[in-house]
Every structure is written in structure tokens, then in C-alpha cells.
Design a protein around this motif. Structure first.
Motif, PDB file in Angstrom:
ATOM      1  N   GLN A  51       0.831  -1.202   0.000  1.00  0.00           N
ATOM      2  CA  GLN A  51       0.000   0.000   0.000  1.00  0.00           C
ATOM      3  C   GLN A  51       0.875   1.265   0.000  1.00  0.00           C
ATOM      4  O   GLN A  51       1.981   1.249   0.543  1.00  0.00           O
ATOM      5  CB  GLN A  51      -0.914   0.069   1.258  1.00  0.00           C
ATOM      6  CG  GLN A  51      -2.177  -0.752   1.170  1.00  0.00           C
ATOM      7  CD  GLN A  51      -1.999  -2.174   1.692  1.00  0.00           C
ATOM      8  OE1 GLN A  51      -1.026  -2.485   2.403  1.00  0.00           O
ATOM      9  NE2 GLN A  51      -2.925  -3.048   1.334  1.00  0.00           N
ATOM     10  N   VAL A  76      -8.601   2.917  -0.448  1.00  0.00           N
ATOM     11  CA  VAL A  76      -9.427   2.179   0.517  1.00  0.00           C
ATOM     12  C   VAL A  76      -9.478   2.942   1.840  1.00  0.00           C
ATOM     13  O   VAL A  76      -8.740   3.908   2.056  1.00  0.00           O
ATOM     14  CB  VAL A  76      -8.896   0.747   0.723  1.00  0.00           C
ATOM     15  CG1 VAL A  76      -9.054  -0.064  -0.555  1.00  0.00           C
ATOM     16  CG2 VAL A  76      -7.463   0.771   1.213  1.00  0.00           C
ATOM     17  N   GLN A  78      -9.168   1.676   5.161  1.00  0.00           N
ATOM     18  CA  GLN A  78      -8.590   1.237   6.427  1.00  0.00           C
ATOM     19  C   GLN A  78      -7.299   0.475   6.178  1.00  0.00           C
ATOM     20  O   GLN A  78      -7.192  -0.250   5.167  1.00  0.00           O
ATOM     21  CB  GLN A  78      -9.602   0.316   7.146  1.00  0.00           C
ATOM     22  CG  GLN A  78      -9.098  -0.262   8.478  1.00  0.00           C
ATOM     23  CD  GLN A  78      -8.803   0.781   9.527  1.00  0.00           C
ATOM     24  OE1 GLN A  78      -7.753   1.433   9.478  1.00  0.00           O
ATOM     25  NE2 GLN A  78      -9.710   0.976  10.454  1.00  0.00           N
ATOM     26  N   CYS A  79      -6.342   0.638   7.063  1.00  0.00           N
ATOM     27  CA  CYS A  79      -5.099  -0.129   6.972  1.00  0.00           C
ATOM     28  C   CYS A  79      -4.464  -0.124   8.355  1.00  0.00           C
ATOM     29  O   CYS A  79      -3.853   0.872   8.761  1.00  0.00           O
ATOM     30  CB  CYS A  79      -4.169   0.476   5.930  1.00  0.00           C
ATOM     31  SG  CYS A  79      -2.648  -0.457   5.716  1.00  0.00           S
ATOM     32  N   ASN A 196     -11.356  -8.396   1.597  1.00  0.00           N
ATOM     33  CA  ASN A 196     -10.111  -9.019   2.075  1.00  0.00           C
ATOM     34  C   ASN A 196     -10.472 -10.375   2.666  1.00  0.00           C
ATOM     35  O   ASN A 196     -11.465 -10.471   3.414  1.00  0.00           O
ATOM     36  CB  ASN A 196      -9.470  -8.119   3.145  1.00  0.00           C
ATOM     37  CG  ASN A 196      -9.077  -6.752   2.579  1.00  0.00           C
ATOM     38  OD1 ASN A 196      -8.096  -6.630   1.860  1.00  0.00           O
ATOM     39  ND2 ASN A 196      -9.872  -5.729   2.875  1.00  0.00           N
ATOM     40  N   VAL A 217      -4.358  -6.394  -3.681  1.00  0.00           N
ATOM     41  CA  VAL A 217      -2.925  -6.652  -3.481  1.00  0.00           C
ATOM     42  C   VAL A 217      -2.569  -8.110  -3.762  1.00  0.00           C
ATOM     43  O   VAL A 217      -1.648  -8.399  -4.502  1.00  0.00           O
ATOM     44  CB  VAL A 217      -2.496  -6.304  -2.019  1.00  0.00           C
ATOM     45  CG1 VAL A 217      -0.984  -6.496  -1.839  1.00  0.00           C
ATOM     46  CG2 VAL A 217      -2.873  -4.872  -1.668  1.00  0.00           C
ATOM     47  N   ALA A 222       1.265  -9.812   6.312  1.00  0.00           N
ATOM     48  CA  ALA A 222       0.459  -9.518   7.507  1.00  0.00           C
ATOM     49  C   ALA A 222      -0.655  -8.576   7.097  1.00  0.00           C
ATOM     50  O   ALA A 222      -0.547  -7.869   6.094  1.00  0.00           O
ATOM     51  CB  ALA A 222       1.308  -8.882   8.609  1.00  0.00           C
ATOM     52  N   GLY A 224      -3.306  -6.064   9.390  1.00  0.00           N
ATOM     53  CA  GLY A 224      -3.765  -5.675  10.729  1.00  0.00           C
ATOM     54  C   GLY A 224      -5.275  -5.713  10.849  1.00  0.00           C
ATOM     55  O   GLY A 224      -5.828  -6.300  11.789  1.00  0.00           O
ATOM     56  N   SER A 225      -5.956  -5.111   9.875  1.00  0.00           N
ATOM     57  CA  SER A 225      -7.434  -5.135   9.950  1.00  0.00           C
ATOM     58  C   SER A 225      -7.934  -6.566   9.754  1.00  0.00           C
ATOM     59  O   SER A 225      -8.944  -6.969  10.341  1.00  0.00           O
ATOM     60  CB  SER A 225      -8.028  -4.189   8.902  1.00  0.00           C
ATOM     61  OG  SER A 225      -7.503  -4.450   7.601  1.00  0.00           O
TER      62      SER A 225
HETATM   63  N1  LIG Z   1      -2.813  -4.291   5.114  1.00  0.00           N
HETATM   64  C1  LIG Z   1      -3.900  -3.520   5.679  1.00  0.00           C
HETATM   65  C2  LIG Z   1      -5.211  -3.865   5.077  1.00  0.00           C
HETATM   66  C3  LIG Z   1      -5.351  -3.223   3.794  1.00  0.00           C
HETATM   67  C4  LIG Z   1      -6.660  -3.613   3.269  1.00  0.00           C
HETATM   68  C5  LIG Z   1      -6.760  -3.277   1.817  1.00  0.00           C
HETATM   69  N2  LIG Z   1      -6.170  -4.360   1.016  1.00  0.00           N
HETATM   70  C6  LIG Z   1      -8.220  -3.092   1.436  1.00  0.00           C
HETATM   71  O1  LIG Z   1      -8.490  -3.207   0.267  1.00  0.00           O
HETATM   72  O2  LIG Z   1      -9.030  -2.819   2.329  1.00  0.00           O
HETATM   73  C7  LIG Z   1      -3.998  -3.702   7.163  1.00  0.00           C
HETATM   74  O3  LIG Z   1      -2.973  -3.964   7.778  1.00  0.00           O
HETATM   75  O4  LIG Z   1      -5.111  -3.538   7.712  1.00  0.00           O
END
Ligand SMILES: N[C@H](CCC[C@H](N)C(=O)O)C(=O)O
Length: 284
Positions: A51, A76, A78-79, A196, A217, A222, A224-225
Motif C-alpha cells: 500500500q 481504501v 482502512q489499513c 479481504n 494486493v 500480515a 492488521g485489519s
Molecule cells: N494491510 C492492511 C489492510 C489493507 C486492506 C486493503 N487491502 C483493502 O483493500 O481494504 C492492514 O494492515 O489492515
């Protein structure tokens, strides 16, 4: 003129962090058109990242706002791993020296705290189960749903965290069909904004293993959400306690949820500072 950036990661979920606060960014971007972003995200033609995180001055009562762009160029809301990296960035670059950081994203405001042992704790808000808040198409809200994808039916839970997540149980994450089933579910028509996809193996009531196929992606080291989504979905199905260690391929996150807000705690690392060519950030 040049564009400074910092390469960072949270347990191997990697980011290009752009500071739009202490540097003046050109009118021509960021954000750039999605095809340019995708080439920048590519690990051969660009910097390479899961991202891009663009930090900007806050509009409301937050300290900063930050925008999130997936490797395919989509923006998007949230991350979680990215939020921890933004907290580390603004602290290390001297942009913030307070105790609790308020970050605003498209999906709302989150509060972050840098703990004494250098980890970062994020208030990820409350899980959103209402179908239109995920969003997800179903007859009624439920603990789990049956979705036909390809030639198989999959039992998934679905939840919104400012971005959409679905979670399915597997016996062993090492053998989970992430590459086959991840794309089928991620682009399934019942998720109007895609989703996701988390593959969760329950070790016991306070430990899980998780792999995540991320929207826009692919599989990341990893999410987080995604870790938050897996825990609250496991709790809703009566399988997990309030505090859970989530072991992802890139490392472990601590998730706590006891019915109000989800807290996620984990590391954030800076790898290097770089400079992008100007005005085209990648070869045309
Ligand atoms: N890596 C991110 C999530 C990204 C989510 C993104 N791929 C989407 O499309 O919402 C995290 O740590 O929360």
C-alpha cells in the motif's frame, strides 16, 4: 523539485509513506492515476509496496489524515498495519510528540499510542456487522454465510472494519487454498466493493494462525485489519476469548476485543528514506 518518501513495514506488510505535511507535493500527484500507482507498487518497475500511505494535514480535530492506496491503485478506507507505521513516522520525523495520536482516514478517526516497549497500540473502532456496513449481500445478518465460489461452497463470516473482510476456518493455514480461493472470494459478486479474505486456523481460545489474501494486493505477509476481523469473527462464533495472539506469516499481533472497541498492538519499522524522480515517479 523532488519527492521524499520512506519505505516502512508492519510485520512485512510493506508501505511507501509519503509526507504531505512537511513537504509540498506537486499538483501532478500524489495521488497519481491508478496505472502510475500500480507501476510504482510493482517490485520491478517501482519502489514496490502493498500500500501507499499519503499523510496530509487533518481537516477535523485529528492530528493528521492519511489516505491509503492498494498496489492496484484503488483507494481504501482502512489499513491497520499502515496506521502503526504512520504513528512511527510522525514520531520519528518530529511531526508529533504527543502521547495519543488521532488519525483520520476515509472510514473515520482512530487513536494510536506508542507503548513504552516501542510497540504501537491502535484503537480500530467497533466491528460493523450490518450488511450495508461491510458491505455484503445476504438475506439477513448471521454468524456465518455459505458462499459458492468456483466449484465449492465456503462457510465464511463477514465483517466491516472501515474495509470489508470475510474469514473462513481452515485446519492448517500452511495448506490453506489462499492462491486458489482468495481471488474467487475477494472478487465475489456478493461483496460489491470486493473483500479481504482471511484464512484462520484456531490453535486455542487465545491463539490463532492467519493468512490474508488482500483486496487489490494479493496475499500479504500480515494484515492488521484482517487480524482484527479474524478475532471478532471467531469470537462471534464462540471460538475465541477477548485477547488473542494472531500469528501471521510476518509475525504476531495482539488483538483485544471485549465488546466495545478493538485494540491492535504490534510493531512498525522504517527501512529506508528515498527520493522519487520528478515529475514522473516511474518511467512512462
Ligand atoms: N494491510 C492492511 C489492510 C489493507 C486492506 C486493503 N487491502 C483493502 O483493500 O481494504 C492492514 O494492515 O489492515
Amino acid at each position: 523539485m523532488s519527492i521524499q518518501f520512506t519505505k516502512m513495514h508492519g510485520l512485512g506488510n510493506d508501505f511507501m509513506v509519503l509526507d504531505g505535511v512537511s513537504q509540498t507535493l506537486p499538483e501532478t500527484g500524489p495521488p497519481w492515476p491508478s496505472d502510475v500507482l500500480a507501476r510504482l507498487a510493482d517490485r520491478h518497475t517501482g519502489v514496490g509496496f502493498d500500500q501507499l500511505l499519503l499523510i496530509q494535514p487533518a481537516h477535523g480535530d485529528a492530528d493528521f489524515c492519511y489516505r491509503i492506496f492498494n498496489a492496484d491503485g484503488t483507494e481504501v478506507g482502512q489499513c491497520g498495519n499502515g496506521a502503526r507505521c504512520v504513528a512511527r513516522f510522525v514520531r520519528d520525523k518530529g511531526l508529533f510528540d504527543g502521547h495519543t495520536l488521532r488519525l483520520e482516514t476515509h472510514s473515520g478517526q482512530m487513536q494510536l499510542r506508542i507503548t513504552d516497549d516501542g510497540l504501537i497500540s491502535v484503537d480500530m473502532g467497533a466491528p460493523r456487522w450490518q450488511l450495508d456496513q461491510i458491505p455484503f449481500v445476504a438475506k439477513a445478518e448471521a454468524d456465518s454465510y455459505l458462499i459458492v465460489a468456483g466449484t465449492n461452497a465456503h462457510e465464511v463470516s463477514a465483517v466491516g472494519l472501515g474495509n470489508p473482510h470475510c474469514v473462513l476456518l481452515v485446519e492448517n493455514v500452511d495448506q490453506a487454498p489462499v492462491a486458489e480461493v482468495g481471488p474467487l472470494l475477494s472478487q465475489h459478486e456478493r461483496f460489491p466493493e470486493q473483500v479481504n479474505v482471511g484464512f484462520m486456523q484456531i490453535i486455542d481460545r487465545s491463539h490463532i494462525r492467519l493468512r490474508v489474501f488482500e483486496r487489490g494486493v494479493g496475499e500479504t505477509r500480515a494484515c492488521g485489519s484482517g487480524a482484527c476481523a479474524a478475532v471478532v469473527c471467531g469470537q462471534r462464533r464462540g471460538l475465541l476469548d477477548d485477547s488473542v495472539s494472531v500469528q501471521l506469516p510476518g509475525g504476531t499481533l495482539q488483538i483485544h476485543y471485549a465488546g466495545t472497541h478493538i485494540t491492535m498492538t504490534g510493531p512498525a519499522c522504517a527501512v529506508y528514506d528515498g527520493v522519487l524522480p520528478y515529475p514522473d515517479p516511474v518511467c512512462p
